[in-house]
Design a protein around this motif. Structure first.
Motif, mmCIF file in Angstrom:
data_model
loop_
_atom_site.group_PDB
_atom_site.id
_atom_site.type_symbol
_atom_site.label_atom_id
_atom_site.label_comp_id
_atom_site.label_asym_id
_atom_site.label_seq_id
_atom_site.Cartn_x
_atom_site.Cartn_y
_atom_site.Cartn_z
ATOM 1 N N LYS A 7 33.151 103.794 70.210
ATOM 2 C CA LYS A 7 32.379 103.967 68.986
ATOM 3 C C LYS A 7 33.320 104.001 67.782
ATOM 4 O O LYS A 7 34.438 104.506 67.861
ATOM 5 N N LYS A 8 32.859 103.466 66.670
ATOM 6 C CA LYS A 8 33.590 103.576 65.418
ATOM 7 C C LYS A 8 33.372 104.989 64.866
ATOM 8 O O LYS A 8 32.264 105.521 64.908
ATOM 9 N N THR A 9 34.431 105.583 64.362
ATOM 10 C CA THR A 9 34.351 106.937 63.822
ATOM 11 C C THR A 9 34.378 106.884 62.305
ATOM 12 O O THR A 9 35.330 106.393 61.710
ATOM 13 N N LEU A 41 29.577 110.077 63.342
ATOM 14 C CA LEU A 41 29.926 110.658 62.049
ATOM 15 C C LEU A 41 30.620 112.002 62.250
ATOM 16 O O LEU A 41 30.215 112.806 63.080
ATOM 17 N N ILE A 42 31.672 112.226 61.458
ATOM 18 C CA ILE A 42 32.348 113.518 61.413
ATOM 19 C C ILE A 42 32.365 113.985 59.962
ATOM 20 O O ILE A 42 32.904 113.301 59.095
ATOM 21 N N VAL A 43 31.751 115.132 59.707
ATOM 22 C CA VAL A 43 31.676 115.682 58.353
ATOM 23 C C VAL A 43 32.804 116.691 58.166
ATOM 24 O O VAL A 43 32.995 117.592 58.994
ATOM 25 N N ILE A 44 33.552 116.538 57.076
ATOM 26 C CA ILE A 44 34.705 117.399 56.796
ATOM 27 C C ILE A 44 34.499 118.051 55.435
ATOM 28 O O ILE A 44 34.812 117.471 54.392
ATOM 29 N N ASN A 75 42.029 117.638 59.913
ATOM 30 C CA ASN A 75 41.230 116.485 60.322
ATOM 31 C C ASN A 75 41.919 115.164 60.018
ATOM 32 O O ASN A 75 41.568 114.129 60.585
ATOM 33 N N GLY A 76 42.892 115.205 59.117
ATOM 34 C CA GLY A 76 43.602 113.975 58.774
ATOM 35 C C GLY A 76 44.362 113.368 59.930
ATOM 36 O O GLY A 76 44.700 112.180 59.916
ATOM 37 N N SER A 77 44.641 114.174 60.945
ATOM 38 C CA SER A 77 45.339 113.653 62.131
ATOM 39 C C SER A 77 44.404 112.887 63.059
ATOM 40 O O SER A 77 44.851 112.193 63.968
ATOM 41 N N THR A 78 43.091 113.027 62.838
ATOM 42 C CA THR A 78 42.097 112.324 63.658
ATOM 43 C C THR A 78 42.047 110.852 63.259
ATOM 44 O O THR A 78 42.230 110.502 62.097
ATOM 45 N N HIS A 79 41.771 109.992 64.222
ATOM 46 C CA HIS A 79 41.627 108.562 63.917
ATOM 47 C C HIS A 79 40.250 108.291 63.333
ATOM 48 O O HIS A 79 39.223 108.646 63.913
ATOM 49 N N PHE A 80 40.234 107.680 62.146
ATOM 50 C CA PHE A 80 38.989 107.269 61.514
ATOM 51 C C PHE A 80 39.023 105.757 61.296
ATOM 52 O O PHE A 80 40.049 105.192 60.923
ATOM 53 N N TYR A 90 38.944 112.944 41.849
ATOM 54 C CA TYR A 90 39.755 112.285 42.876
ATOM 55 C C TYR A 90 41.234 112.628 42.730
ATOM 56 O O TYR A 90 41.803 112.543 41.651
ATOM 57 N N ARG A 91 41.817 113.015 43.844
ATOM 58 C CA ARG A 91 43.244 113.321 43.866
ATOM 59 C C ARG A 91 43.923 112.377 44.862
ATOM 60 O O ARG A 91 43.596 112.383 46.052
ATOM 61 N N PRO A 92 44.881 111.588 44.389
ATOM 62 C CA PRO A 92 45.515 110.583 45.254
ATOM 63 C C PRO A 92 46.147 111.134 46.514
ATOM 64 O O PRO A 92 46.345 110.402 47.473
ATOM 65 N N PHE A 93 46.484 112.459 46.541
ATOM 66 C CA PHE A 93 47.137 112.988 47.740
ATOM 67 C C PHE A 93 46.251 112.870 48.972
ATOM 68 O O PHE A 93 46.730 112.942 50.105
ATOM 69 N N GLN A 94 44.927 112.652 48.753
ATOM 70 C CA GLN A 94 44.042 112.486 49.897
ATOM 71 C C GLN A 94 44.434 111.250 50.710
ATOM 72 O O GLN A 94 44.212 111.185 51.921
ATOM 73 N N ASP A 95 45.015 110.242 50.053
ATOM 74 C CA ASP A 95 45.487 109.057 50.776
ATOM 75 C C ASP A 95 46.592 109.424 51.749
ATOM 76 O O ASP A 95 46.685 108.880 52.856
ATOM 77 N N GLU A 96 47.451 110.344 51.328
ATOM 78 C CA GLU A 96 48.554 110.758 52.195
ATOM 79 C C GLU A 96 48.032 111.455 53.444
ATOM 80 O O GLU A 96 48.608 111.355 54.520
ATOM 81 N N ILE A 97 46.924 112.187 53.299
ATOM 82 C CA ILE A 97 46.378 112.936 54.431
ATOM 83 C C ILE A 97 45.641 112.027 55.402
ATOM 84 O O ILE A 97 45.838 112.098 56.622
ATOM 85 N N PHE A 98 44.775 111.145 54.872
ATOM 86 C CA PHE A 98 43.885 110.378 55.743
ATOM 87 C C PHE A 98 44.353 108.958 56.022
ATOM 88 O O PHE A 98 43.706 108.227 56.764
ATOM 89 N N GLY A 99 45.450 108.549 55.433
ATOM 90 C CA GLY A 99 46.043 107.273 55.804
ATOM 91 C C GLY A 99 45.374 106.056 55.198
ATOM 92 O O GLY A 99 44.440 106.147 54.406
#
Length: 575
Positions: A7-9, A41-44, A75-80, A90-99
């Motif tokens: 399944k796609k996450t 779906l995973i809600v964070i 949760n950023g370590s989870t594969h999405f 919006y804070r750009p550091f979110q890119d660093e967390i979620f890839g």
């Protein structure tokens, strides 16, 4: 989905989960995915916070939010496979967390990311044009939002332009900023004091109207009678306020649906650009605005387009639902009810058998929770308008009582179903509070904390009343020091799960789990709607993560439950 295909996450990252806006995003994404068996779906949910640089570290509320927002890197370590963000600031550091995965940002201002926003101007201009040109209003004020909130500032600019385009002069005394929450009393009181001649107030969002309502009530003023009031977002709370609040919201597709649609295109390699969804004003008692555009000809001819249009205006949330192929199409069912009533009026005859058949169809309509998609005041008022029109057109003595009895039956069912829903919600809160009380009594001991006390807490985990959940804890409590870089452990232990309300303890040799696999354990219950995760912490100690099956009740109460659970873990583990 083909055998063996994963399944796609999809991750839904929220700035908070307790606001009506966030709840509406969750609901629309869940229902847009309802028939998609190929994804989950995973809600964070995090906590809306200001820029950490501008806040002193001693700020207790800010420290709590920083701890809570560690759920993001966990949760950023989870594969999405794709992510939807609702982060207005919006804070750009979110890119660093979620890839580097496909992302769509909802209600966010960004020149570099793919976004989907409201077309705020459509709804705001519609409201102000109507107030000025139809109602003859000459003094409109605004309760705005935070300076750093892009949506709030955009709505202020549109508000000012709309006034000026209607020949009204704007001054800063006609505007007061709020924190965009229900605690907007100070802003509302100051606004009314500075503008005793105000005729209408635009609130930047629905929660900010709550404070205005309270201030008006103390002054003996009634929204809709003394001052027109309208908000923004058209959240569920708008219809539940007293009197119901007029509000600007999506016309057609919702933000959550549009975001998912755009994200799936991105995941399939299509080029996607930022977009907007149209808005309109949904009138209620605080600002009477209902454009019922039907004619006598449409009623007499039993025009199907008219009936469906009437349904869409009454049950405006239903068109955004994904109808289960095995379920009942409520739109079609309503058509059957109203078309039979109109045909009887046209034929000047309704037998007792026909009356009973229609009444049974009405029962089925309400048994399938039709009132989830509107508010009772709006529906009752819409029925009354149609009923009066039909009575005026057709004055046959026999048919009027039959149709009027059916209209009255529908109105009674609507009011009863809303009262029942609120009673169920109230009982749910009471049951939840009792569950927490029983849990805390069972796990609180006046003896040495440690492994034995923690195990007793785990053994009583089912008393919290979860239907489907999993408790993950670190090997040791992790003490967070925000003066240095926080590196959370990459391993957790799955201590226990609840499946269908039944408790299962996990043997010690099978507990260890890497963070990226917390949603992939075979012991987890299968969840059609997906999962929601909460951080478990108390003070400066992080203990782990609570993963639960996504339910409407948990979105409402999840943060409170986990805060109590975190406190209990602290007492039993650390002392």
């Amino acid at each position: 989905m083909k055998n063996g295909e994963k399944k796609k996450t999809i991750g839904l990252v929220l700035e908070d989960a307790h606001s009506d806006f966030s709840k509406s995003i969750i609901h629309s994404v869940v229902h847009a995915m309802m028939n998609r068996k190929d994804m989950r779906l995973i809600v964070i949910p995090g906590r809306q916070d200001v820029d950490p640089v501008t806040v002193v570290s001693e700020d207790i509320v800010h420290r709590y939010k920083r701890m809570y927002n560690l759920i993001y890197p966990i949760n950023g370590s989870t594969h999405f496979d794709g992510l939807i963000f609702t982060l207005p600031n919006y804070r750009p550091f979110q890119d660093e967390i979620f890839g580097n995965v496909p992302k769509v940002f909802v209600a966010t201002k960004s020149d570099t990311e793919v976004t989907v926003n409201y077309n705020d101007e459509m709804g705001i201009r519609e409201a102000i044009d109507y107030l000025v040109k139809i109602k003859g209003v000459t003094k409109i004020c605004m309760i705005g939002g935070r300076d750093e909130n892009a949506d709030a500032q955009k709505r202020k600019r549109i508000f000012i332009r709309s006034l000026e385009d209607n020949g009204l002069i704007y001054s800063e005394s006609m505007y007061e900023k709020s924190d965009m929450s229900e605690n907007s009393h100070a802003a509302a009181a100051k606004l009314l004091k500075s503008n005793p001649d105000v005729q209408a107030v635009f609130c930047v969002n629905d929660p900010s109207a709550c404070g205005l309502y309270d201030v008006m009530r103390k002054k003996g003023l009634v929204p809709g009678k003394d001052i027109y009031v309208f908000g923004f977002d058209n959240a569920a709370m708008a219809g539940n306020m007293v009197p119901p609040l007029a509000s600007i919201g999506c016309e057609g597709i919702t933000l959550g649906q549009k975001a998912l649609e755009m994200l799936l295109d991105m995941m399939n390699g299509k080029e996607v650009v930022s977009d907007v969804v149209p808005t309109r004003l949904f009138g209620r008692e605080s600002f009477d605005y209902d454009m019922y555009d039907f004619s006598a000809k449409e009623i007499i001819s039993v025009d199907s387009a008219f009936i469906y249009r009437f349904f869409d205006k009454c049950f405006y949330r239903y068109r955004n639902e994904v109808v289960d192929s095995k379920g009942i199409d409520l739109r079609r069912l309503f058509y059957e009810i109203l078309s039979r009533m109109l045909r009887a009026m046209k034929d000047r005859y309704m037998s007792e058998e026909q009356f009973e058949e229609i009444r049974k169809l009405i029962d089925i309509l309400f048994e399938n929770r039709i009132m989830m998609y509107t508010d009772s005041n709006r529906f009752v008022r819409s029925l009354t308008i149609l009923q009066n029109s039909m009575n005026e057109i057709q004055k046959t003595i026999h048919i009027i009582p039959s149709n009027n009895r059916l209209f009255s039956y529908m109105k009674d069912k609507a009011i009863h179903s809303q009262a029942l829903r609120r009673n169920i919600e109230s009982r749910g809160y009471i049951n939840g509070r009792n569950n927490i009380f029983e849990f805390l009594v069972s796990v609180t001991r006046y003896e040495e904390p440690g492994e034995e006390a923690l195990n007793r807490l785990i053994e009583n985990f089912d008393k919290l009343g979860f239907i489907n959940s999993a408790l993950y804890l670190y090997d040791e409590p992790y003490k967070c020091d925000f003066d240095s870089k926080i590196t959370l452990p990459d391993k957790l232990n799955l201590k226990c799960v609840i499946k269908g309300g039944e408790f299962f303890s996990i043997p010690k040799e099978r507990q260890s789990c890497s963070i990226e696999n917390i949603f992939n354990r075979g012991e987890l219950p299968h969840e059609k709607k997906g999962y929601i995760s909460y951080p478990l912490f108390y003070g400066e100690y992080m203990f782990g993560v609570l993963v639960c099956g996504l339910t409407r009740e948990l979105v409402e109460t999840g943060e409170f439950i986990t805060s109590q659970l975190g406190r209990a873990i602290y007492i039993n583990w650390i002392g």
